[in-house]
Design an enzyme around this catalytic site. Sequence first.
Site, PDB file in Angstrom:
ATOM      1  N   VAL A 133       0.846  -1.203   0.000  1.00  0.00           N
ATOM      2  CA  VAL A 133       0.000   0.000   0.000  1.00  0.00           C
ATOM      3  C   VAL A 133       0.879   1.250   0.000  1.00  0.00           C
ATOM      4  O   VAL A 133       1.735   1.416   0.862  1.00  0.00           O
ATOM      5  CB  VAL A 133      -0.927   0.039   1.239  1.00  0.00           C
ATOM      6  CG1 VAL A 133      -1.754   1.326   1.241  1.00  0.00           C
ATOM      7  CG2 VAL A 133      -1.845  -1.166   1.265  1.00  0.00           C
ATOM      8  N   ILE A 137       5.702   4.671   1.382  1.00  0.00           N
ATOM      9  CA  ILE A 137       5.190   5.313   2.604  1.00  0.00           C
ATOM     10  C   ILE A 137       4.942   4.291   3.704  1.00  0.00           C
ATOM     11  O   ILE A 137       4.235   3.314   3.491  1.00  0.00           O
ATOM     12  CB  ILE A 137       3.851   6.044   2.320  1.00  0.00           C
ATOM     13  CG1 ILE A 137       4.010   7.051   1.198  1.00  0.00           C
ATOM     14  CG2 ILE A 137       3.311   6.705   3.577  1.00  0.00           C
ATOM     15  CD1 ILE A 137       2.705   7.752   0.826  1.00  0.00           C
ATOM     16  N   GLY A 188       7.908   2.819 -14.671  1.00  0.00           N
ATOM     17  CA  GLY A 188       7.781   1.642 -13.788  1.00  0.00           C
ATOM     18  C   GLY A 188       6.700   1.785 -12.733  1.00  0.00           C
ATOM     19  O   GLY A 188       6.665   1.023 -11.777  1.00  0.00           O
ATOM     20  N   GLU A 191       0.891  -0.973 -13.162  1.00  0.00           N
ATOM     21  CA  GLU A 191       0.791  -2.418 -13.012  1.00  0.00           C
ATOM     22  C   GLU A 191       1.010  -3.082 -14.369  1.00  0.00           C
ATOM     23  O   GLU A 191       0.903  -2.429 -15.409  1.00  0.00           O
ATOM     24  CB  GLU A 191      -0.605  -2.791 -12.490  1.00  0.00           C
ATOM     25  CG  GLU A 191      -0.887  -2.307 -11.094  1.00  0.00           C
ATOM     26  CD  GLU A 191       0.098  -2.844 -10.066  1.00  0.00           C
ATOM     27  OE1 GLU A 191       0.180  -4.060  -9.879  1.00  0.00           O
ATOM     28  OE2 GLU A 191       0.817  -2.029  -9.458  1.00  0.00           O
ATOM     29  N   LYS A 206      -5.900  -1.492  -2.297  1.00  0.00           N
ATOM     30  CA  LYS A 206      -5.115  -0.886  -1.222  1.00  0.00           C
ATOM     31  C   LYS A 206      -6.014  -0.376  -0.095  1.00  0.00           C
ATOM     32  O   LYS A 206      -5.695  -0.535   1.083  1.00  0.00           O
ATOM     33  CB  LYS A 206      -4.265   0.258  -1.781  1.00  0.00           C
ATOM     34  CG  LYS A 206      -3.116  -0.264  -2.661  1.00  0.00           C
ATOM     35  CD  LYS A 206      -2.472   0.859  -3.444  1.00  0.00           C
ATOM     36  CE  LYS A 206      -1.286   0.390  -4.257  1.00  0.00           C
ATOM     37  NZ  LYS A 206      -0.831   1.378  -5.237  1.00  0.00           N
TER      38      LYS A 206
HETATM   39  P1  NAP Z   1       7.217  -6.631 -12.998  1.00  0.00           P
HETATM   40  O1  NAP Z   1       8.148  -5.535 -13.344  1.00  0.00           O
HETATM   41  O2  NAP Z   1       6.226  -7.090 -13.991  1.00  0.00           O
HETATM   42  O3  NAP Z   1       8.099  -7.873 -12.499  1.00  0.00           O
HETATM   43  C1  NAP Z   1       7.591  -9.143 -12.244  1.00  0.00           C
HETATM   44  C2  NAP Z   1       8.729 -10.117 -12.052  1.00  0.00           C
HETATM   45  O4  NAP Z   1       8.223 -11.368 -11.617  1.00  0.00           O
HETATM   46  C3  NAP Z   1       9.544 -10.403 -13.320  1.00  0.00           C
HETATM   47  O5  NAP Z   1      10.920 -10.495 -12.996  1.00  0.00           O
HETATM   48  C4  NAP Z   1       9.048 -11.780 -13.781  1.00  0.00           C
HETATM   49  O6  NAP Z   1      10.049 -12.595 -14.385  1.00  0.00           O
HETATM   50  C5  NAP Z   1       8.683 -12.409 -12.449  1.00  0.00           C
HETATM   51  N1  NAP Z   1       7.592 -13.400 -12.589  1.00  0.00           N
HETATM   52  C6  NAP Z   1       6.284 -13.142 -12.860  1.00  0.00           C
HETATM   53  N2  NAP Z   1       5.582 -14.291 -12.862  1.00  0.00           N
HETATM   54  C7  NAP Z   1       6.461 -15.272 -12.587  1.00  0.00           C
HETATM   55  C8  NAP Z   1       6.358 -16.678 -12.453  1.00  0.00           C
HETATM   56  N3  NAP Z   1       5.191 -17.308 -12.622  1.00  0.00           N
HETATM   57  N4  NAP Z   1       7.466 -17.392 -12.159  1.00  0.00           N
HETATM   58  C9  NAP Z   1       8.668 -16.771 -12.018  1.00  0.00           C
HETATM   59  N5  NAP Z   1       8.838 -15.427 -12.130  1.00  0.00           N
HETATM   60  C10 NAP Z   1       7.743 -14.694 -12.404  1.00  0.00           C
HETATM   61  O7  NAP Z   1       6.358  -6.235 -11.697  1.00  0.00           O
HETATM   62  P2  NAP Z   1       6.699  -5.124 -10.599  1.00  0.00           P
HETATM   63  O8  NAP Z   1       6.260  -3.778 -11.065  1.00  0.00           O
HETATM   64  O9  NAP Z   1       8.077  -5.298 -10.108  1.00  0.00           O
HETATM   65  O10 NAP Z   1       5.639  -5.520  -9.444  1.00  0.00           O
HETATM   66  C11 NAP Z   1       5.857  -6.635  -8.626  1.00  0.00           C
HETATM   67  C12 NAP Z   1       4.858  -6.612  -7.471  1.00  0.00           C
HETATM   68  O11 NAP Z   1       5.061  -5.445  -6.692  1.00  0.00           O
HETATM   69  C13 NAP Z   1       3.390  -6.589  -7.874  1.00  0.00           C
HETATM   70  O12 NAP Z   1       2.647  -7.287  -6.913  1.00  0.00           O
HETATM   71  C14 NAP Z   1       3.042  -5.111  -7.822  1.00  0.00           C
HETATM   72  O13 NAP Z   1       1.679  -4.877  -7.637  1.00  0.00           O
HETATM   73  C15 NAP Z   1       3.831  -4.706  -6.603  1.00  0.00           C
HETATM   74  N6  NAP Z   1       4.175  -3.286  -6.513  1.00  0.00           N
HETATM   75  C16 NAP Z   1       4.710  -2.649  -7.585  1.00  0.00           C
HETATM   76  C17 NAP Z   1       5.074  -1.315  -7.465  1.00  0.00           C
HETATM   77  C18 NAP Z   1       5.687  -0.565  -8.617  1.00  0.00           C
HETATM   78  O14 NAP Z   1       5.899   0.643  -8.473  1.00  0.00           O
HETATM   79  N7  NAP Z   1       5.998  -1.216  -9.728  1.00  0.00           N
HETATM   80  C19 NAP Z   1       4.875  -0.641  -6.245  1.00  0.00           C
HETATM   81  C20 NAP Z   1       4.327  -1.343  -5.154  1.00  0.00           C
HETATM   82  C21 NAP Z   1       3.981  -2.661  -5.300  1.00  0.00           C
HETATM   83  P3  NAP Z   1      10.789 -12.180 -15.771  1.00  0.00           P
HETATM   84  O15 NAP Z   1      11.684 -11.035 -15.381  1.00  0.00           O
HETATM   85  O16 NAP Z   1      11.554 -13.386 -16.142  1.00  0.00           O
HETATM   86  O17 NAP Z   1       9.689 -11.798 -16.706  1.00  0.00           O
HETATM   87  N1  HSE Z   2       0.754   0.629  -9.924  1.00  0.00           N
HETATM   88  C1  HSE Z   2       0.873   1.059  -8.590  1.00  0.00           C
HETATM   89  C2  HSE Z   2       0.726   2.562  -8.529  1.00  0.00           C
HETATM   90  C3  HSE Z   2       2.210   0.658  -8.034  1.00  0.00           C
HETATM   91  O1  HSE Z   2       0.785   3.222  -9.578  1.00  0.00           O
HETATM   92  O2  HSE Z   2       0.531   3.095  -7.447  1.00  0.00           O
HETATM   93  C4  HSE Z   2       2.326   0.886  -6.562  1.00  0.00           C
HETATM   94  O3  HSE Z   2       1.498   0.026  -5.835  1.00  0.00           O
END
Ligand code: NAP
Ligand code: HSE
Length: 427
Positions: A133, A137, A188, A191, A206
């Site tokens: 969430v 923060i 980045g 989602e 969230k």
């Molecule tokens: P992302 O850039 O799409 O990265 C996902 C990663 O997971 C990739 O490395 C992918 O592998 C791997 N992956 C996905 N499915 C898989 C599987 N079945 N087996 C093995 N590896 C797998 O996603 P992200 O933005 O980092 O987000 C990750 C999580 O953090 C999500 O739950 C998102 O909601 C949360 N989140 C994101 C942010 C943000 O700002 N992005 C902020 C807070 C929370 P490959 O590299 O080989 O494709």
């Molecule tokens: N997609 C989410 C956002 C990432 O833009 O806030 C952080 O949870």
Amino acid sequence: MENKKIKVALLGLGTVGGGVYKLIQRRSESMIHTVGAELGVEKILVHSLHKKREGVDTELLTTDWKSIVNDPEIQIVIEVMGGIEPAKSMIEEALGAGKHVVTANKDLMAEHGGELLDLAAAHGCDLLFEASVAGAIPIIRPLKQCLAGNEISEVMGIVNGTTNYILTKMFEKNMSFEAALAKATELGYAEADPTADVEGLDAGRKVAILSSIAFHSRVQFKDVYTEGITKITAEDIAYAKEFDCVIKLLAVAHNTDKGIEVGVYPVLLGKEHPLSSVRDSFNAVFVHGDAVDDAMFYGRGAGEMPTASAVVGDVIDVARNLQFGCNGRISCTCYQDLPVKPFDEVKNKFFLRMQVKNEPGVLAKVASVFGGHKVSIRRVVQKHVQEEAAELVISTEKVKEYHIKDALRELQKMDSISEISSMIREY
Ligand code: NAP
Ligand code: HSE
């Protein structure tokens, strides 16, 4: 004397996973002092072994989950893959094997948080999810710990970085929705499927997590009313500016005598409100408690390093607990079962924009329909008057959602009204 080493595995090496890996390397020396042990990433689960990954020891990469969960030396699993499956099964298996888990996965925690926290408690494990969430923060730990002496009645804020970035760019730079979303994706913030961001689903998950923790009662994502920002137009933004307001996607939760009110929707917010100055990918969460009064938490809501900051903070917490043998201290804090109010019963103020015929009596008819549905008018502006048509902008006092919707349904049937162009809540 040889330093103790706490071994961790990363599930996922995308935006967040890459940031977590970097931050753990960056802090490796100070970890001895903060945790009393070294912290080492031993394995990293990814989808593809062939992707180019700069600065990462490729020896650590694996596609074999079993090699992680069956490794008795790995004590902490960091899930940053996203999605429900296979993340859920992997977390369950990890907890079952006595491993502590840190996750950034709000989809999973909003839907299955209760059962996963119970499972963690049953195995005496930590399951921490600060990054799920509002990115960087600190808000989950403050609610569960620092503010634990309060009865919290309100949690409200901007909890999606992507939509806040888009609205800021549309508002300040006249950027199109599409161009701003493309930039947020490049940075980045978005989602994997940005529909979750722009339709308010991410913020809905969230606020389900936040209100469950704040009100000690499980709020399911399906109970959260969600509306995104895709219908916000340049015309709405021009009126917001004229009224000295901004438009923000707010997540709002109140604990009332008649049940929990919870929703996510765009809001016309006066410039004097502290949330109006939260720009770009920044998030902010407002909390009201009976002892603390008002408190506000502010910071980056998304992105590689800000999110890694929250994840690594959780990992350090788990590592400290490991050092003192006190894991599993705080698990699910939902000890009551409060009803969630149907959203139609919630009261809000509204900004309405409609296209009407430019003829005598139209305003009186509109006012009469509103009056018949208990809608009290606060302000009327008539613009873009042409020979035959005009734009009518009406702001209302607080009224129950179902009254305004009934009134708009009736107005839509009238010959003299060609279109209801916008309905945005006001704060
Ligand atoms: P992302 O850039 O799409 O990265 C996902 C990663 O997971 C990739 O490395 C992918 O592998 C791997 N992956 C996905 N499915 C898989 C599987 N079945 N087996 C093995 N590896 C797998 O996603 P992200 O933005 O980092 O987000 C990750 C999580 O953090 C999500 O739950 C998102 O909601 C949360 N989140 C994101 C942010 C943000 O700002 N992005 C902020 C807070 C929370 P490959 O590299 O080989 O494709
Ligand atoms: N997609 C989410 C956002 C990432 O833009 O806030 C952080 O949870």
